[in-house]
Every structure is written in structure tokens, then in C-alpha cells.
Design an enzyme around this catalytic site. Sequence first.
Site, PDB file in Angstrom:
ATOM      1  N   GLY A  47       0.846  -1.203   0.000  1.00 36.13           N
ATOM      2  CA  GLY A  47       0.000   0.000   0.000  1.00 36.13           C
ATOM      3  C   GLY A  47       0.876   1.246   0.000  1.00 36.13           C
ATOM      4  O   GLY A  47       1.834   1.326   0.760  1.00 36.13           O
ATOM      5  N   VAL A  93      16.941   8.548  -1.592  1.00 34.31           N
ATOM      6  CA  VAL A  93      17.764   7.415  -2.057  1.00 34.31           C
ATOM      7  C   VAL A  93      18.516   7.839  -3.326  1.00 34.31           C
ATOM      8  O   VAL A  93      19.735   7.655  -3.446  1.00 34.31           O
ATOM      9  CB  VAL A  93      16.874   6.169  -2.336  1.00 34.31           C
ATOM     10  CG1 VAL A  93      17.641   5.105  -3.104  1.00 34.31           C
ATOM     11  CG2 VAL A  93      16.315   5.604  -1.024  1.00 34.31           C
ATOM     12  N   ARG A 102       0.917  -4.966  -5.050  1.00 33.19           N
ATOM     13  CA  ARG A 102       1.097  -6.129  -4.193  1.00 33.19           C
ATOM     14  C   ARG A 102       1.372  -7.257  -5.183  1.00 33.19           C
ATOM     15  O   ARG A 102       0.721  -7.335  -6.214  1.00 33.19           O
ATOM     16  CB  ARG A 102      -0.161  -6.390  -3.378  1.00 33.19           C
ATOM     17  CG  ARG A 102      -0.573  -5.168  -2.518  1.00 33.19           C
ATOM     18  CD  ARG A 102      -1.553  -5.545  -1.445  1.00 33.19           C
ATOM     19  NE  ARG A 102      -2.174  -4.388  -0.806  1.00 33.19           N
ATOM     20  CZ  ARG A 102      -1.670  -3.728   0.236  1.00 33.19           C
ATOM     21  NH1 ARG A 102      -0.517  -4.081   0.760  1.00 33.19           N
ATOM     22  NH2 ARG A 102      -2.317  -2.706   0.762  1.00 33.19           N
ATOM     23  N   GLY A 121       6.016  -2.049   3.544  1.00 34.97           N
ATOM     24  CA  GLY A 121       5.637  -2.547   4.870  1.00 34.97           C
ATOM     25  C   GLY A 121       6.139  -3.959   5.106  1.00 34.97           C
ATOM     26  O   GLY A 121       7.031  -4.440   4.382  1.00 34.97           O
ATOM     27  N   ASP A 122       5.555  -4.654   6.072  1.00 38.66           N
ATOM     28  CA  ASP A 122       6.118  -5.952   6.455  1.00 38.66           C
ATOM     29  C   ASP A 122       6.023  -7.011   5.351  1.00 38.66           C
ATOM     30  O   ASP A 122       6.948  -7.810   5.190  1.00 38.66           O
ATOM     31  CB  ASP A 122       5.542  -6.459   7.791  1.00 38.66           C
ATOM     32  CG  ASP A 122       4.026  -6.515   7.813  1.00 38.66           C
ATOM     33  OD1 ASP A 122       3.399  -6.123   6.811  1.00 38.66           O
ATOM     34  OD2 ASP A 122       3.475  -6.957   8.838  1.00 38.66           O
ATOM     35  N   SER A 172       6.298  -6.492   2.193  1.00 38.54           N
ATOM     36  CA  SER A 172       7.380  -6.170   1.251  1.00 38.54           C
ATOM     37  C   SER A 172       8.724  -6.625   1.814  1.00 38.54           C
ATOM     38  O   SER A 172       9.607  -7.088   1.074  1.00 38.54           O
ATOM     39  CB  SER A 172       7.433  -4.662   0.995  1.00 38.54           C
ATOM     40  OG  SER A 172       6.146  -4.196   0.692  1.00 38.54           O
ATOM     41  N   THR A 187       4.500   2.825   5.379  1.00 40.25           N
ATOM     42  CA  THR A 187       3.112   2.375   5.503  1.00 40.25           C
ATOM     43  C   THR A 187       2.386   3.333   6.447  1.00 40.25           C
ATOM     44  O   THR A 187       2.994   3.819   7.403  1.00 40.25           O
ATOM     45  CB  THR A 187       2.996   0.937   6.050  1.00 40.25           C
ATOM     46  OG1 THR A 187       1.639   0.706   6.488  1.00 40.25           O
ATOM     47  CG2 THR A 187       3.900   0.669   7.244  1.00 40.25           C
ATOM     48  N   ASP A 226       0.215   2.434   8.479  1.00 46.37           N
ATOM     49  CA  ASP A 226      -0.277   1.683   9.646  1.00 46.37           C
ATOM     50  C   ASP A 226       0.590   1.830  10.901  1.00 46.37           C
ATOM     51  O   ASP A 226       0.121   1.535  12.001  1.00 46.37           O
ATOM     52  CB  ASP A 226      -0.387   0.185   9.310  1.00 46.37           C
ATOM     53  CG  ASP A 226      -1.357  -0.073   8.162  1.00 46.37           C
ATOM     54  OD1 ASP A 226      -2.228   0.780   7.918  1.00 46.37           O
ATOM     55  OD2 ASP A 226      -1.225  -1.129   7.514  1.00 46.37           O
ATOM     56  N   ASP A 252       2.882  -0.050  11.966  1.00 45.11           N
ATOM     57  CA  ASP A 252       2.912  -1.334  12.676  1.00 45.11           C
ATOM     58  C   ASP A 252       4.252  -2.062  12.540  1.00 45.11           C
ATOM     59  O   ASP A 252       4.342  -3.250  12.833  1.00 45.11           O
ATOM     60  CB  ASP A 252       1.786  -2.242  12.151  1.00 45.11           C
ATOM     61  CG  ASP A 252       1.885  -2.461  10.650  1.00 45.11           C
ATOM     62  OD1 ASP A 252       2.639  -1.743   9.976  1.00 45.11           O
ATOM     63  OD2 ASP A 252       1.199  -3.360  10.146  1.00 45.11           O
ATOM     64  N   GLY A 261      -5.651   0.752   9.198  1.00 45.45           N
ATOM     65  CA  GLY A 261      -4.616   0.271  10.117  1.00 45.45           C
ATOM     66  C   GLY A 261      -4.402  -1.223  10.040  1.00 45.45           C
ATOM     67  O   GLY A 261      -3.566  -1.764  10.748  1.00 45.45           O
ATOM     68  N   ARG A 262      -5.197  -1.869   9.210  1.00 40.89           N
ATOM     69  CA  ARG A 262      -5.151  -3.341   9.079  1.00 40.89           C
ATOM     70  C   ARG A 262      -5.355  -4.006  10.439  1.00 40.89           C
ATOM     71  O   ARG A 262      -6.456  -3.939  10.951  1.00 40.89           O
ATOM     72  CB  ARG A 262      -3.830  -3.779   8.435  1.00 40.89           C
ATOM     73  CG  ARG A 262      -3.926  -5.152   7.790  1.00 40.89           C
ATOM     74  CD  ARG A 262      -2.616  -5.568   7.198  1.00 40.89           C
ATOM     75  NE  ARG A 262      -2.254  -4.812   6.022  1.00 40.89           N
ATOM     76  CZ  ARG A 262      -2.683  -5.091   4.790  1.00 40.89           C
ATOM     77  NH1 ARG A 262      -3.465  -6.093   4.584  1.00 40.89           N
ATOM     78  NH2 ARG A 262      -2.316  -4.357   3.773  1.00 40.89           N
ATOM     79  N   LYS A 311     -23.302  16.351  26.705  1.00 40.11           N
ATOM     80  CA  LYS A 311     -22.934  15.873  25.367  1.00 40.11           C
ATOM     81  C   LYS A 311     -24.169  15.610  24.528  1.00 40.11           C
ATOM     82  O   LYS A 311     -25.136  15.004  24.994  1.00 40.11           O
ATOM     83  CB  LYS A 311     -22.137  14.583  25.483  1.00 40.11           C
ATOM     84  CG  LYS A 311     -20.825  14.773  26.190  1.00 40.11           C
ATOM     85  CD  LYS A 311     -19.723  14.020  25.519  1.00 40.11           C
ATOM     86  CE  LYS A 311     -18.422  14.325  26.220  1.00 40.11           C
ATOM     87  NZ  LYS A 311     -17.268  13.855  25.516  1.00 40.11           N
TER      88      LYS A 311
HETATM   89  O1  F6P Z   1      -1.352  -1.230   4.825  1.00 36.59           O
HETATM   90  C1  F6P Z   1      -1.947  -0.041   4.415  1.00 36.59           C
HETATM   91  C2  F6P Z   1      -3.438  -0.229   4.244  1.00 36.59           C
HETATM   92  O2  F6P Z   1      -4.008   1.002   3.823  1.00 36.59           O
HETATM   93  C3  F6P Z   1      -4.176  -0.766   5.479  1.00 36.59           C
HETATM   94  O3  F6P Z   1      -4.411   0.218   6.439  1.00 36.59           O
HETATM   95  C4  F6P Z   1      -5.412  -1.339   4.849  1.00 36.59           C
HETATM   96  O4  F6P Z   1      -5.925  -2.385   5.643  1.00 36.59           O
HETATM   97  C5  F6P Z   1      -4.918  -1.876   3.536  1.00 36.59           C
HETATM   98  O5  F6P Z   1      -3.704  -1.199   3.250  1.00 36.59           O
HETATM   99  C6  F6P Z   1      -5.878  -1.679   2.399  1.00 36.59           C
HETATM  100  O6  F6P Z   1      -5.278  -2.208   1.265  1.00 36.59           O
HETATM  101  P1  F6P Z   1      -5.947  -2.262  -0.186  1.00 36.59           P
HETATM  102  O7  F6P Z   1      -5.962  -0.881  -0.713  1.00 36.59           O
HETATM  103  O8  F6P Z   1      -5.040  -3.167  -0.960  1.00 36.59           O
HETATM  104  O9  F6P Z   1      -7.319  -2.796   0.015  1.00 36.59           O
END
Ligand code: F6P
Length: 327
Positions: free
Chosen positions: A15, A27, A76, A106-107, A109, A130, A132, A134, A175-176, A218
Site C-alpha cells: 500500500g 535514495v 502487491r 511494509g512488512d 514487502s 506504511t 499503519d 505497525d 490500520g489493518r 454531550k
Molecule cells: O497497509 C496499508 C493499508 O491502507 C491498510 O491500512 C489497509 O488495511 C490496507 O492497506 C488496504 O489495502 P488495499 O488498498 O489493498 O485494500
Amino acid sequence: MEKSIKRVAVLTSGGDSPGMNAAIRAVVRSAIYKGIEVVGVRRGYSGLVNKLFMGMQSHSVSKTISMGGTILKSSRCPEFKEREVREQAVANMKEAGIDALVVIGGDGSFRGANLLHEEFGFPVVGIPGTIDNDIYGTDFTIGFDTAINTAVGAIDKIRDTADSHNLVFFVEVMGRDAGFIGLYTAIATGAEATLIPEVHTNVDELCSYLDLERRKNKTSGIVIVAEGHAEGNAHEIAALVKEKLPDYETRVTTLGHIQRGGSPTCNDRVLASILGHEAIEALLKGESGIMVGQINGKTVYTPFVEACSKHNKINNLWYEIAHILAL
Ligand code: F6P
């Protein structure tokens, strides 16, 4: 003694996240500064397999520091789980005279990157990109800061209409499996309740947090629902609450991919610039199979194996504080 690298490749994978361009730029320019040629690989690992290579000069990354997305495009690439596909990727890099690779992602990759390092001894260094947040081995990942600022801006707007109409909004953030975006946005927007995958909250508890009668002054409510929560997504949770609190007018908003786009914040640009530079330095020191991250302002190398298997932990005290401040 610096390791001799003549040509380095760079790719973005998984992502996309705001700040990836700033990392590519760093880079490219740090490599050129050291006399190393740079090849940009388009579309992540599929570009390695299909030879989507392009030479990059200093001007190739002009004015990209403020751009969201990734100029190299991302993908991906499930085929990369097969050894023959990775073998082809390495053969393609060797044929193109590429002797090292920088992977921004991210992880998932980094799992692919680690196999290139372990199976073929190919020098690879990773940069955590990423939204996320994470990834173990860095305080922040590139894109997280922009994503939370985008989400906070959107939730502030939702609060205006929620207040005007006495509504309870369930706002789903990305955030997955990780609740960082959820927790930060909840604190920053004063959400009445926060549901993140790391903390189990059942619907009864949630309803008691939302008891607007008890909360006297509230009139509206914001419930942040992070992706990956055990009770379901924002729509499912809103439906369960509506069954128990039928008098409440509820609405659901899924923020979705707006969290992945947009011009990166200053923090993301700086982090990406430093880590992009540090990735080239790491390769020149002979490092491979590692991710460059930043902890307490210092550059840290973490083996891919650790970066992928461990996870950044949310601060439980912060979760409690979010709850206390929402009273
Ligand atoms: O890892 C980044 C992210 O945006 C997550 O937060 C989410 O769950 C996922 O990718 C969504 O991925 P896609 O766009 O492939 O559905």
C-alpha cells in the site's frame, strides 16, 4: 572501507503511503552523491520480474518531495512468494548491472526483500513506508503522520454535523491489524469511544461509554472503529449499538483510502529524507537483510526477520487516557 556499489535499484511496494516520494528522492540523491547510479523499478516487485527499469537522475525527483502517492507506482505481488519468480527477479537485476536494492514498503514487502537477501545473497535494505505504523524497529513509519492528520481533519468535520443533529457517528479508520491510527485520532478528536484491535471492548461496554444522558452536556458522539476489531467493522458495530440503544440516531463513515493520499506532512518528509539517505549509507557499510528505522531520533538497523515478526505495541496508558478524557 566502503563497499563498492555501482548501481542501486529502488522500488516501492505494498500500500502506498505519503512520503514515499520523499524517500525515493533521498535514495536517488544520496546515491548520486556517492557516485552510484540509480535505477527506479516501477510497480514494486512485479517491476523486478518484468524488467520495468528506468534510469534516474537528480532531476528525476525534482519537486516530488511534496507529492503524495509514489512516482514509481506500487503493487502487491503475490507471485513473489514463488522461488522461481524471485530467481527471475535477481537474474533481471544482475543483467541490468544492479548490485543492490532498496525496498520502501511494509512488512509484506520486507518478507520478499528478506528472501532475496537470504536465498541469493543479494544486498537489500528496507525503509518502512506504511500508514499503519505497525513495523517493529522504528518509532514511526513513513506516511503515518500524514494519515492521522488527514483522518483528524475529516473527523473534526464529522463532529460539526454530528453536533448539529445530535448524531452518534461510527468512523472507521485504516490500520489493518494495528490500532495506531485509531488511538491517535481518537485522542486528537476527543472521540467518545475508541475500538482498536489490541483492546477487547464488547458492545455493552461501548454502549455505557456512549450513555449521553449520563454525560449531561454531550449531544453527539464519535466512535472511532479501527479496522481489524474483533466485534466487526463500523457498520456491524453501529447495528449492534442501534439494537441496544434504539433512540440514538447513528451514522457510519468509512474514511478509507483518503488516509493514504495527499501531500506528506513535514514530519513524514523529514523522516523519509533521513531514512532514504541512511539506506544508502547502510548498503555502503555492507549491510543487507535489514530495515533502517528511527528510534528516539537515532537511526537503527533491524533485521527484516524481526521487523516482520514483531509488532510495534500501542501504549496502553494512552488508551486509558483517551477513555478518561472522553468523559
Ligand atoms: O497497509 C496499508 C493499508 O491502507 C491498510 O491500512 C489497509 O488495511 C490496507 O492497506 C488496504 O489495502 P488495499 O488498498 O489493498 O485494500
